[in-house]
Design an enzyme around this catalytic site. Structure first.
Site, mmCIF file in Angstrom:
data_model
loop_
_atom_site.group_PDB
_atom_site.id
_atom_site.type_symbol
_atom_site.label_atom_id
_atom_site.label_comp_id
_atom_site.label_asym_id
_atom_site.label_seq_id
_atom_site.Cartn_x
_atom_site.Cartn_y
_atom_site.Cartn_z
ATOM 1 N N GLU A 279 0.868 -1.174 0.000
ATOM 2 C CA GLU A 279 0.000 0.000 0.000
ATOM 3 C C GLU A 279 0.906 1.224 0.000
ATOM 4 O O GLU A 279 1.469 1.589 1.034
ATOM 5 C CB GLU A 279 -0.918 -0.020 1.232
ATOM 6 N N CYS B 132 -2.058 9.434 2.524
ATOM 7 C CA CYS B 132 -1.646 8.819 1.260
ATOM 8 C C CYS B 132 -2.616 9.098 0.119
ATOM 9 O O CYS B 132 -2.220 9.087 -1.044
ATOM 10 C CB CYS B 132 -1.447 7.313 1.435
#
Length: 456
Positions: free
Chosen positions: A209, A243
């Protein structure tokens, strides 16, 4: 801590079948939830120390999301664990075919500093629900959160099931030398490449991720005021250290100044006219290194709104860079801070080409009244996921997988997808009688004719 001994104990615990039953998995999840609720204030305080996160934002984006994930797993885990029927072709029958979710074994979860609780515990919940043991390695850049997390895990779960290991790069290096059964990594692309390289040496499956420059594309027919409000919501979370934060905005050239004015108005509303630098609940930049990096980006742009900072507090005002261009420093890397370049464009097809000229983003945010047009834009831009007329909120729906593509990551999790990520689906065929003689020797022309009929 002896890492090898810790992993050995977990492998022994797993091999003895202690994690396989529904009862044992639910007990682990219940115990974890109980400790999170008991130590909620300590967790919120740790986030305030590390990042100056306001309590409401910390609960909304960390603890609340964790508890929601736990609730979904408790509700659905029994059905997710059941064997699933699959059709059996006549050529293989008679018999029954099933796939059964099996845990991998001992998994490594490496989490970052920006959401140190959520990005540690949500993968852990999925791993435990799937029947795995886990070692959790939090970031050393959020030490108060790592300590609070350790207190929760030690109180909730035995070390044979879950162990937290703290430390810096040397600990990361030592962990990646071990033969885990699965690695789940959340962080930057540079470290992601190291994780994948190390895992490849032992053929360990991984989920990465990562991040990337998540764009906002505003079309001619968009509601500019609504777009400004919702883009700022995503950008201001954790002072942009997210993110999937909106990294930059593409706006029609003739609407650029109006959009910036809307951004400025919403900033005044969100902060009640006060300077965020003087507010305790405006998050700080995690380290001096990141702070200086952001200042360098800030000083290479046209500042339309904001632009001030406080080095002692490591805080930077929400700053709008306009007009921005793809050549300036802020567009050469993921910003990961409260700076928002706004780039005017003349043609939407050209804007899409400019997005696609860069690595695939983790998220894409399209602001458009025309649903079909928005879907066409999504079909032309590879990305992990995103929103139409909003930002961030696709993460809230646990029925939607969350993950990247290309340089923004591989694999996905959240909800059922997380259970699947930490499960190997074992295919089993149960043979019954009678048997087909066609597959056995001696081979004959007659048998071949029948085989060709059945398998054509």
């Amino acid at each position: 801590m002896d890492i090898k001994q810790c992993i050995k104990e977990q492998k022994t615990y797993f091999q003895h079948g202690h994690t396989l039953s529904l009862k044992s998995r639910l007990q682990a999840l219940d115990s974890l939830e109980q400790q999170i609720r008991l130590q909620k204030q300590e967790l919120l305080q740790a986030l305030a120390v590390d990042l100056a996160k306001p309590a409401q934002e910390a609960y909304m984006t960390e603890i609340g999301m964790i508890l929601t994930e736990l609730r979904m797993y408790r509700r659905h885990l029994a059905s997710w664990m059941k064997p699933q029927k699959r059709p059996t072709p006549i050529s293989a029958g008679p018999g029954r075919s099933r796939i059964i979710p099996r845990p991998y074994g001992v998994v490594l979860i490496m989490s970052p500093w920006n959401y140190p609780l959520q990005l540690s515990l949500i993968p852990l919940i999925s791993a435990l629900a799937a029947g795995n043991c886990a070692i959790v390695k939090p970031s050393e850049d959020a030490p108060a959160s790592a300590a609070a997390l350790a207190a929760v895990l030690k109180a909730a779960l035995p070390p044979q099931l879950v162990q937290i290991i703290q430390g810096g790069r040397e600990i990361n290096r030592l962990l990646l030398q071990e033969n885990f059964d699965y690695i789940f990594f959340t962080g930057g692309a540079t470290m992601g490449r190291i994780v994948m390289t190390q895992a490849a040496a032992s053929l360990i499956p991984v989920t990465l991720e990562l991040g990337g420059k998540s764009p906002c594309l505003i079309t001619e027919d968009a509601d500019l005021n609504q777009a400004a409000k919702r883009i700022l919501f995503g950008k201001l979370l954790n002072a942009g250290q997210t993110c999937v934060a909106p990294d930059y905005v593409l706006v029609p050239r003739n609407q650029g100044q109006a959009f910036v004015s809307n951004l400025e108005n919403w900033l005044k509303t969100f902060f009640a006219g006060q300077n965020p630098l003087f507010l305790e609940d405006w998050p700080k930049i995690i380290t001096p290194k990141h702070f200086q990096r952001l200042l360098a980006l800030l000083q290479d742009g046209n500042i339309a709104v904001g632009g001030d900072w406080d080095e002692k507090k490591r805080k930077i005002q929400p700053t709008i860079l306009y007009p921005a261009s793809f050549e300036q420093a802020a567009m050469q890397e993921e910003i990961f801070g409260p700076l928002l370049p706004v780039i005017p464009y003349d043609n939407v097809s050209r804007a899409i080409e400019q997005i696609n000229a860069r690595p695939h983003p983790l998220a894409l945010y399209v602001f458009c009244r025309d649903k079909k047009h928005a879907e066409q834009i999504f079909s032309r831009i590879p990305c992990g996921g995103g929103c139409v007329n909003d930002t961030i909120m696709h993460l809230v729906n646990l029925h939607l997988p969350f993950g990247g593509v290309g340089e923004s990551g591989m694999g996905a999790y959240h909800g059922k997808t997380g259970f699947d990520t930490f499960s190997h689906y074992q295919s089993i065929f149960y043979k019954s009688s009678p048997d087909w003689p066609l597959r056995y020797r001696p081979y004959t022309p007659r048998k071949r004719q029948w085989i060709e009929k059945l398998l054509k």
